[in-house]
Design a protein around this motif. Sequence first.
Motif, PDB file in Angstrom:
ATOM      1  N   ARG A 197      -7.992   4.700   3.618  1.00  0.00           N
ATOM      2  CA  ARG A 197      -8.532   3.823   4.415  1.00  0.00           C
ATOM      3  C   ARG A 197      -7.784   2.709   5.059  1.00  0.00           C
ATOM      4  O   ARG A 197      -7.375   2.226   6.275  1.00  0.00           O
ATOM      5  N   ALA A 198      -6.924   1.890   3.979  1.00  0.00           N
ATOM      6  CA  ALA A 198      -5.951   0.908   4.374  1.00  0.00           C
ATOM      7  C   ALA A 198      -4.909   1.388   5.190  1.00  0.00           C
ATOM      8  O   ALA A 198      -4.215   0.805   6.112  1.00  0.00           O
ATOM      9  N   LEU A 199      -4.297   2.796   4.849  1.00  0.00           N
ATOM     10  CA  LEU A 199      -3.092   3.018   5.723  1.00  0.00           C
ATOM     11  C   LEU A 199      -3.484   3.285   7.045  1.00  0.00           C
ATOM     12  O   LEU A 199      -2.751   3.048   7.852  1.00  0.00           O
ATOM     13  N   HIS A 200      -4.953   3.693   7.321  1.00  0.00           N
ATOM     14  CA  HIS A 200      -5.306   4.029   8.563  1.00  0.00           C
ATOM     15  C   HIS A 200      -5.381   2.749   9.059  1.00  0.00           C
ATOM     16  O   HIS A 200      -5.118   2.588  10.445  1.00  0.00           O
ATOM     17  N   ALA A 201      -6.076   1.811   8.724  1.00  0.00           N
ATOM     18  CA  ALA A 201      -6.206   0.341   9.489  1.00  0.00           C
ATOM     19  C   ALA A 201      -4.778  -0.368   9.559  1.00  0.00           C
ATOM     20  O   ALA A 201      -4.872  -1.041  10.583  1.00  0.00           O
ATOM     21  N   LEU A 202      -3.779   0.237   8.818  1.00  0.00           N
ATOM     22  CA  LEU A 202      -2.723  -0.614   8.975  1.00  0.00           C
ATOM     23  C   LEU A 202      -1.645  -0.078  10.098  1.00  0.00           C
ATOM     24  O   LEU A 202      -0.532  -0.528  10.273  1.00  0.00           O
ATOM     25  N   GLY A 203      -2.502   1.179  10.487  1.00  0.00           N
ATOM     26  CA  GLY A 203      -1.378   1.892  11.640  1.00  0.00           C
ATOM     27  C   GLY A 203      -0.259   2.761  10.865  1.00  0.00           C
ATOM     28  O   GLY A 203       0.774   2.693  11.330  1.00  0.00           O
ATOM     29  N   ALA A 204      -0.299   3.014   9.551  1.00  0.00           N
ATOM     30  CA  ALA A 204       0.780   3.731   9.134  1.00  0.00           C
ATOM     31  C   ALA A 204       1.260   5.063   9.688  1.00  0.00           C
ATOM     32  O   ALA A 204       0.475   5.527  10.411  1.00  0.00           O
ATOM     33  N   ASP A 205       2.409   5.452   9.319  1.00  0.00           N
ATOM     34  CA  ASP A 205       2.776   6.780  10.038  1.00  0.00           C
ATOM     35  C   ASP A 205       2.043   7.959   9.631  1.00  0.00           C
ATOM     36  O   ASP A 205       1.079   8.027   8.472  1.00  0.00           O
ATOM     37  N   LYS A 206       1.657   8.895  10.546  1.00  0.00           N
ATOM     38  CA  LYS A 206       1.042   9.827  10.444  1.00  0.00           C
ATOM     39  C   LYS A 206       0.861  10.806   9.037  1.00  0.00           C
ATOM     40  O   LYS A 206       0.200  11.342   8.417  1.00  0.00           O
ATOM     41  N   SER A 207       2.537  10.860   8.825  1.00  0.00           N
ATOM     42  CA  SER A 207       2.728  11.579   7.684  1.00  0.00           C
ATOM     43  C   SER A 207       2.197  11.033   6.368  1.00  0.00           C
ATOM     44  O   SER A 207       1.906  11.687   5.235  1.00  0.00           O
ATOM     45  N   ASP A 208       2.274   9.589   6.493  1.00  0.00           N
ATOM     46  CA  ASP A 208       1.782   8.864   5.171  1.00  0.00           C
ATOM     47  C   ASP A 208       0.255   9.159   4.763  1.00  0.00           C
ATOM     48  O   ASP A 208      -0.095   9.080   3.992  1.00  0.00           O
ATOM     49  N   ILE A 209      -0.513   9.079   6.157  1.00  0.00           N
ATOM     50  CA  ILE A 209      -1.837   9.234   6.001  1.00  0.00           C
ATOM     51  C   ILE A 209      -2.292  10.596   5.680  1.00  0.00           C
ATOM     52  O   ILE A 209      -3.134  10.820   4.855  1.00  0.00           O
ATOM     53  N   ALA A 210      -1.614  11.623   6.280  1.00  0.00           N
ATOM     54  CA  ALA A 210      -1.647  12.983   5.655  1.00  0.00           C
ATOM     55  C   ALA A 210      -1.593  13.169   4.453  1.00  0.00           C
ATOM     56  O   ALA A 210      -2.322  13.939   3.814  1.00  0.00           O
ATOM     57  N   ALA A 211      -0.441  12.589   3.618  1.00  0.00           N
ATOM     58  CA  ALA A 211      -0.424  12.749   2.476  1.00  0.00           C
ATOM     59  C   ALA A 211      -1.320  12.022   1.756  1.00  0.00           C
ATOM     60  O   ALA A 211      -1.774  12.822   0.522  1.00  0.00           O
ATOM     61  N   ALA A 212      -1.899  10.769   2.067  1.00  0.00           N
ATOM     62  CA  ALA A 212      -2.807  10.282   0.905  1.00  0.00           C
ATOM     63  C   ALA A 212      -4.045  11.024   1.202  1.00  0.00           C
ATOM     64  O   ALA A 212      -5.011  11.088   0.402  1.00  0.00           O
ATOM     65  N   SER A 213      -4.421  11.719   2.483  1.00  0.00           N
ATOM     66  CA  SER A 213      -5.702  12.328   2.924  1.00  0.00           C
ATOM     67  C   SER A 213      -5.457  13.853   1.628  1.00  0.00           C
ATOM     68  O   SER A 213      -6.525  14.036   1.107  1.00  0.00           O
ATOM     69  N   LYS A 214      -4.408  14.313   1.877  1.00  0.00           N
ATOM     70  CA  LYS A 214      -4.330  15.546   0.869  1.00  0.00           C
ATOM     71  C   LYS A 214      -4.381  15.253  -0.363  1.00  0.00           C
ATOM     72  O   LYS A 214      -5.083  16.078  -1.282  1.00  0.00           O
ATOM     73  N   VAL A 272       0.761  -1.360  -0.046  1.00  0.00           N
ATOM     74  CA  VAL A 272      -0.097  -0.020   0.027  1.00  0.00           C
ATOM     75  C   VAL A 272       0.797   1.309   0.039  1.00  0.00           C
ATOM     76  O   VAL A 272       0.479   2.155  -0.755  1.00  0.00           O
ATOM     77  N   LEU A 273       2.061   1.393   0.766  1.00  0.00           N
ATOM     78  CA  LEU A 273       2.898   2.438   0.585  1.00  0.00           C
ATOM     79  C   LEU A 273       3.335   2.727  -0.614  1.00  0.00           C
ATOM     80  O   LEU A 273       3.802   3.918  -0.867  1.00  0.00           O
ATOM     81  N   LYS A 274       3.864   1.662  -1.322  1.00  0.00           N
ATOM     82  CA  LYS A 274       4.556   1.817  -2.599  1.00  0.00           C
ATOM     83  C   LYS A 274       3.606   2.237  -3.780  1.00  0.00           C
ATOM     84  O   LYS A 274       3.789   2.758  -4.663  1.00  0.00           O
ATOM     85  N   GLU A 275       2.304   1.373  -3.886  1.00  0.00           N
ATOM     86  CA  GLU A 275       1.521   1.517  -4.722  1.00  0.00           C
ATOM     87  C   GLU A 275       0.607   2.796  -4.766  1.00  0.00           C
ATOM     88  O   GLU A 275       0.364   3.428  -4.150  1.00  0.00           O
ATOM     89  N   GLN A 276       0.662   3.309  -6.102  1.00  0.00           N
ATOM     90  CA  GLN A 276       0.098   4.655  -6.517  1.00  0.00           C
ATOM     91  C   GLN A 276      -1.472   4.598  -6.996  1.00  0.00           C
ATOM     92  O   GLN A 276      -1.786   3.491  -7.535  1.00  0.00           O
ATOM     93  N   ALA A 277      -2.321   5.366  -6.416  1.00  0.00           N
ATOM     94  CA  ALA A 277      -3.630   5.478  -6.600  1.00  0.00           C
ATOM     95  C   ALA A 277      -3.760   6.152  -8.054  1.00  0.00           C
ATOM     96  O   ALA A 277      -3.249   7.110  -8.330  1.00  0.00           O
ATOM     97  N   LYS A 278      -4.738   5.724  -8.530  1.00  0.00           N
ATOM     98  CA  LYS A 278      -5.348   5.799 -10.102  1.00  0.00           C
ATOM     99  C   LYS A 278      -6.440   6.950 -10.055  1.00  0.00           C
ATOM    100  O   LYS A 278      -6.741   7.496 -11.126  1.00  0.00           O
ATOM    101  N   ASP A 279      -7.273   6.766  -9.280  1.00  0.00           N
ATOM    102  CA  ASP A 279      -8.781   7.366  -9.470  1.00  0.00           C
ATOM    103  C   ASP A 279      -9.182   7.320  -7.843  1.00  0.00           C
ATOM    104  O   ASP A 279      -8.418   7.326  -6.945  1.00  0.00           O
TER     105      ASP A 279
END
Length: 395
Positions: free
Chosen positions: A273-290, A257-264
């Motif tokens: 949602r997956a990053l949050h459920a996996l307990g990823a770093d806050k910075s990674d979650i913030a970047a995905a949210s933005k 999930v951390l490496k794969e890029q979203a397309k749509d």
Amino acid sequence: MFVGAEAVRILSRASESHKCLAMRNPAGWAPQLVGRRSWTCTAAVGYIALMTQICRDLPAIFRTSAVTVLVIAACAVSISRGDEPLVAQDDLRQAVTRALPLLQKAAIGHRENRTCFACHNQGIPILALTTARARGFDIDEEELQKQLKFIAEFLSRNRENYLQGQGQGGQVDTAGYALVTLELGGWQADETTAAVTEYLLLYQKDSPHWRTNSQRPPSEASPFTTSYLGLRGLTAFGTAEQNERIAERREKLKEWVLKEQAKDTEDRVFRLRALHALGADKSDIAAASKELADTQQEGGGFRQIDSLEPDAYATGTALAALHQAGEMPTSDPVYQRGLRFLLKTQLEDGSWHVKSRSKPFQAYFESGFPHGKDQFISSAASGWAATALALACEK
């Protein structure tokens, strides 16, 4: 509600060097109040605070000009904040109240006419119903229990297949959504849920993530959706003896999930949602949210894909993910603009109409939800829209 791009550019210069704010003509640098999706008032206020600290370190000769710019930018924020008050609670509650009866009708129609579980007519409507219940809305508790029993019996009939890693039609998408729905309804773990989690561990076990089994966009086309559903099913109903294998699966999935890029939008929603459920770093979650928030359109809605107009499905899923996984307050300007889009596009009967872009593979039937051959995606869209609205309702 958005601070001008020029104000942001002006403030950014302060971080380059002390001489960056040696303005020969400060008035000529005044910010222009033009819309820019990537800078909300909330973000700009924090940015202004940071730049204020930088200004304190500037030589005195430059400080007056720097403060002038900051004051202008702060005024821009203040003005834009005042233009759009929060969406009224009465409007939100009325919209949710209008949507719930149709969502329940769709779930009943499916239960009475089919023997399989359906995410569009059961899973997502039940998500909306249980979210609304948590905000003080009345729902038919007896019908909810009938729905949960129906889903549990459907899974039970496939128990032997699950134990062999074979699953059922729809594979992880169906099994995952079914477990999530049982979780939302408060279903207790049993032999059937244990069999389903065993299937999730066996299915595609050599892959770092779960792959979708079909191409029925938007809800059954993204590996991020499928992977999130598998992950959440394991998290909710995994057994003690499965814990070691679950932990291994989580680690492999997190790396992917951390490496794969979203397309749509579907990818971006469920990657977040997956990053949050996996307990990823806050910075990674913030970047995905933005990344997701930045795709909001001028009218407040989100698009499924770039070639389509904004709709309730993409907007509802985006808002719910931004709040629940990205921890965005429902008072955030992005969320508020999304709410206005949903209120504006809700139909008189309480539903939202979204056109299907998936090829049908099952015999058509009337579930009781409107919009004819678009009823299934429209039911899912209405469920997500009602969920996003309900999340903004005060408890």
